[in-house]
Design an enzyme around this catalytic site. Sequence first.
Site, PDB file in Angstrom:
ATOM      1  N   LYS A  70       0.821  -1.217   0.000  1.00 45.28           N
ATOM      2  CA  LYS A  70       0.000   0.000   0.000  1.00 45.28           C
ATOM      3  C   LYS A  70       0.857   1.270   0.000  1.00 45.28           C
ATOM      4  O   LYS A  70       0.399   2.324  -0.424  1.00 45.28           O
ATOM      5  CB  LYS A  70      -0.962  -0.024   1.177  1.00 45.28           C
ATOM      6  CG  LYS A  70      -2.033  -1.108   0.986  1.00 45.28           C
ATOM      7  CD  LYS A  70      -3.031  -1.171   2.119  1.00 45.28           C
ATOM      8  CE  LYS A  70      -4.168  -2.124   1.796  1.00 45.28           C
ATOM      9  NZ  LYS A  70      -3.789  -3.538   2.021  1.00 45.28           N
TER      10      LYS A  70
HETATM   11  C1  LIG Z   1      -4.453  -4.619   1.432  1.00 48.27           C
HETATM   12  C2  LIG Z   1      -3.671  -5.865   1.290  1.00 48.27           C
HETATM   13  C3  LIG Z   1      -4.038  -6.874   0.367  1.00 48.27           C
HETATM   14  C4  LIG Z   1      -5.291  -6.792  -0.471  1.00 48.27           C
HETATM   15  O1  LIG Z   1      -5.219  -5.791  -1.447  1.00 48.27           O
HETATM   16  P1  LIG Z   1      -6.536  -5.310  -2.223  1.00 48.27           P
HETATM   17  O2  LIG Z   1      -6.127  -4.156  -3.054  1.00 48.27           O
HETATM   18  O3  LIG Z   1      -7.518  -4.945  -1.149  1.00 48.27           O
HETATM   19  O4  LIG Z   1      -7.010  -6.469  -3.022  1.00 48.27           O
HETATM   20  C5  LIG Z   1      -3.204  -7.973   0.249  1.00 48.27           C
HETATM   21  N1  LIG Z   1      -2.093  -8.109   1.018  1.00 48.27           N
HETATM   22  C6  LIG Z   1      -1.730  -7.169   1.913  1.00 48.27           C
HETATM   23  C7  LIG Z   1      -0.500  -7.384   2.712  1.00 48.27           C
HETATM   24  C8  LIG Z   1      -2.491  -6.017   2.084  1.00 48.27           C
HETATM   25  O5  LIG Z   1      -2.110  -5.084   2.981  1.00 48.27           O
END
Ligand SMILES: *Cc1c(COP(=O)(O)O)cnc(C)c1O
Length: 462
Positions: free
Chosen positions: A110
Amino acid sequence: MKYLSTRGQVSGLSFKQAVMMGLADDGGLLLPESIPHLTPGDFDAMAKLAYPELAFQVFTRFIDDIPSADLKGLVERSYATFTHPEVTPLVHQDGIDILELFHGPTLAFKDVALQFLGNLFEYLLKESGDKMNIVGATSGDTGSAAIYGVRGKQNINIFILYPHGKVSPIQELQMTTVVDPNVFNLAIEGTFDDGQHIVKEIFGDIEFKQTYSLGAVNSINWARVLAQVVYYIYAWGRIQRAGGSREIDVAVPTGNFGDIFAGYLAKRMGLPIRTLILATNENNILARFINDGDYSIGDVRPTPSPSMDIQKASNFERFLFYLFNEDTEKVAAAMQEFAASGKLTFTAEQQATIRGTFASRSIDNSQTLATIRDFHAKTGYILDPHTATGVAAGKELTDGRAALVCLATAHPAKFGDAVRKAIGQGPEMPDSLKGIGQRDKRCEKVPPDLETIKRYVADHAR
Ligand SMILES: *Cc1c(COP(=O)(O)O)cnc(C)c1O
């Protein structure tokens, strides 16, 4: 490039307006009016670029209202905070290519989007002279990535609600040890759903939203999706440079359909992605959608990959827009139906279209841990539990005729308990986590009460 809403009541927005609007005013999600199509030669040229240059090149196809030099500066600053010189390196292990997306400040993918979004918000607010108060709820990773995106920035305060005692100790420390005066951690005595519900209610009070210039950082923001398109192209380019296959398959651990939707966009731009392999944990609504055309809500189950413990994929609506051939009335009707019944079904023809692009597996808790264990035994490499679902699904679904890229969405040290359960030892701590328990902390415990939290935001707003 102009932007429109999936529900058809908002259109003609500039990129800047789309970023500041977040959720479209008609309740839909914002998308570009058309997806730019790149030629094979364009992608070949992009394969030679370093990550920040590539990001700049991709962004210019979607952003025409920020001067080039400014956009370049924003991009460079956003990726200078990553600790790996390649930003998102590709690592070859056991016949697959692992795209490490976790070298940002909070060790999850993210950061790739939120470092950029934080800088972008600061830039746009400086230009307009406005202020912003970001309010969000988190089950763990989004909160810290958003906080690191805007800590210390001018004209922005951020309020993050998280469920007290229900996020991992590392995730909690990554939030509470940020003591910049513009950061407010609110530990609520309740669940993630309570927090999410309160945030929705706050945003639903339009007068309050306008009075305090509320801003959103969840993955419905278009800039987040856009930033994630870049690393699909980057991974493809690294494989070309290593003499790999022209077409690639990509396995994506998925919760809100945000990350994998960025891959879908890259494919529609012309990037030679053959199949997008969607991995879920036991919360398998998206796997049921792809395999059976059944998109219906179940109960949320706890798993070793908590950032994917989601039953309502907030970005799914963006995909529906394309599945329904950009018919906004159909999207609006489907979302209404889903809100009323918790369920959508799809025709045989639609299912065939879906399976022309996506394949999916739901990976259960024991298989997730077994994947971490087996992969480690074979290679010495430690997968985090989210990444492990992608690796497991990818290995089941690949036919070996194209390179398989697996997105590594978090550093294993963020989920040390699951890793210890799988392999009997914890992963090595990256520098950013060393001594984190000894740092100063700041957070407020608050009851999960709408009025109390609104008052808190009002009292501490910019
Ligand atoms: C947020 C997250 C996901 C999922 O991502 P999306 O965009 O919601 O599909 C997968 N792995 C980790 C470590 C995350 O923080």
